[in-house]
Design a protein around this motif. Structure first.
Motif, PDB file in Angstrom:
ATOM      1  N   ARG A  69      16.552  -2.417   5.700  1.00  0.00           N
ATOM      2  CA  ARG A  69      17.362  -3.129   6.699  1.00  0.00           C
ATOM      3  C   ARG A  69      17.869  -2.177   7.780  1.00  0.00           C
ATOM      4  NH1 ARG A  69      19.284  -5.815   2.015  1.00  0.00           N
ATOM      5  NH2 ARG A  69      21.137  -4.515   1.971  1.00  0.00           N
ATOM      6  N   VAL A  70      18.318  -0.995   7.363  1.00  0.00           N
ATOM      7  CA  VAL A  70      18.819  -0.018   8.331  1.00  0.00           C
ATOM      8  C   VAL A  70      17.680   0.438   9.244  1.00  0.00           C
ATOM      9  CG1 VAL A  70      19.720   2.337   8.549  1.00  0.00           C
ATOM     10  CG2 VAL A  70      20.762   0.750   6.924  1.00  0.00           C
ATOM     11  N   GLU A  71      16.522   0.723   8.668  1.00  0.00           N
ATOM     12  CA  GLU A  71      15.378   1.146   9.485  1.00  0.00           C
ATOM     13  C   GLU A  71      14.986   0.054  10.464  1.00  0.00           C
ATOM     14  OE1 GLU A  71      12.358   2.211   6.687  1.00  0.00           O
ATOM     15  OE2 GLU A  71      13.174   4.217   6.355  1.00  0.00           O
ATOM     16  N   THR A  72      15.025  -1.178  10.019  1.00  0.00           N
ATOM     17  CA  THR A  72      14.679  -2.296  10.904  1.00  0.00           C
ATOM     18  C   THR A  72      15.668  -2.385  12.058  1.00  0.00           C
ATOM     19  OG1 THR A  72      13.745  -3.494   9.039  1.00  0.00           O
ATOM     20  CG2 THR A  72      14.277  -4.784  10.987  1.00  0.00           C
ATOM     21  N   LEU A  73      16.939  -2.234  11.765  1.00  0.00           N
ATOM     22  CA  LEU A  73      17.952  -2.274  12.824  1.00  0.00           C
ATOM     23  C   LEU A  73      17.784  -1.108  13.791  1.00  0.00           C
ATOM     24  CD1 LEU A  73      21.170  -3.285  10.855  1.00  0.00           C
ATOM     25  CD2 LEU A  73      19.958  -4.644  12.569  1.00  0.00           C
ATOM     26  N   LEU A  74      17.521   0.079  13.253  1.00  0.00           N
ATOM     27  CA  LEU A  74      17.357   1.255  14.111  1.00  0.00           C
ATOM     28  C   LEU A  74      16.118   1.128  14.987  1.00  0.00           C
ATOM     29  CD1 LEU A  74      18.380   4.162  11.721  1.00  0.00           C
ATOM     30  CD2 LEU A  74      19.680   3.235  13.654  1.00  0.00           C
ATOM     31  N   GLY A  76      14.825  -1.609  16.051  1.00  0.00           N
ATOM     32  CA  GLY A  76      15.131  -2.626  17.081  1.00  0.00           C
ATOM     33  C   GLY A  76      15.949  -2.051  18.215  1.00  0.00           C
ATOM     34  N   ARG A  77      16.830  -1.135  17.955  1.00  0.00           N
ATOM     35  CA  ARG A  77      17.678  -0.525  18.983  1.00  0.00           C
ATOM     36  C   ARG A  77      16.962   0.620  19.688  1.00  0.00           C
ATOM     37  NH1 ARG A  77      23.484  -0.089  15.919  1.00  0.00           N
ATOM     38  NH2 ARG A  77      23.788  -2.322  15.683  1.00  0.00           N
TER      39      ARG A  77
END
Length: 83
Positions: A69-74, A76-77
């Protein structure tokens, strides 16, 4: 008289043999009881270790999910905005 002496000696030998055999049986029974207790103790410890490993596996799976989840958020940003 010699036959009586021989008979007494034979009886004493047989009684000594029986006593030795019963002594050995008692020692083996005590060893077996000790081994059974050790086995039960080891089985209980193994169950505890298995439970601990299962908890660790579960926590590791949760950490992996959080990392995804963190990698996906990072990711995306991190992508530059379109022009």
């Amino acid at each position: 008289m010699d036959s009586v002496t021989l008979s007494v000696g034979a009886v004493a030998t047989v009684l000594g043999f029986i006593w030795q055999v019963s002594k050995l049986k008692a020692e083996h029974a005590a060893r077996l009881a000790t081994m059974e207790q050790r086995i039960l103790s080891l089985e209980a410890r193994a169950k505890h270790v298995d439970a601990s490993l299962e908890a660790i596996r579960s926590e590791l799976a949760q950490l992996r999910e959080a990392m995804v989840r963190v990698e996906t958020l990072l990711r995306g940003r991190a992508t530059p905005p379109p022009r």
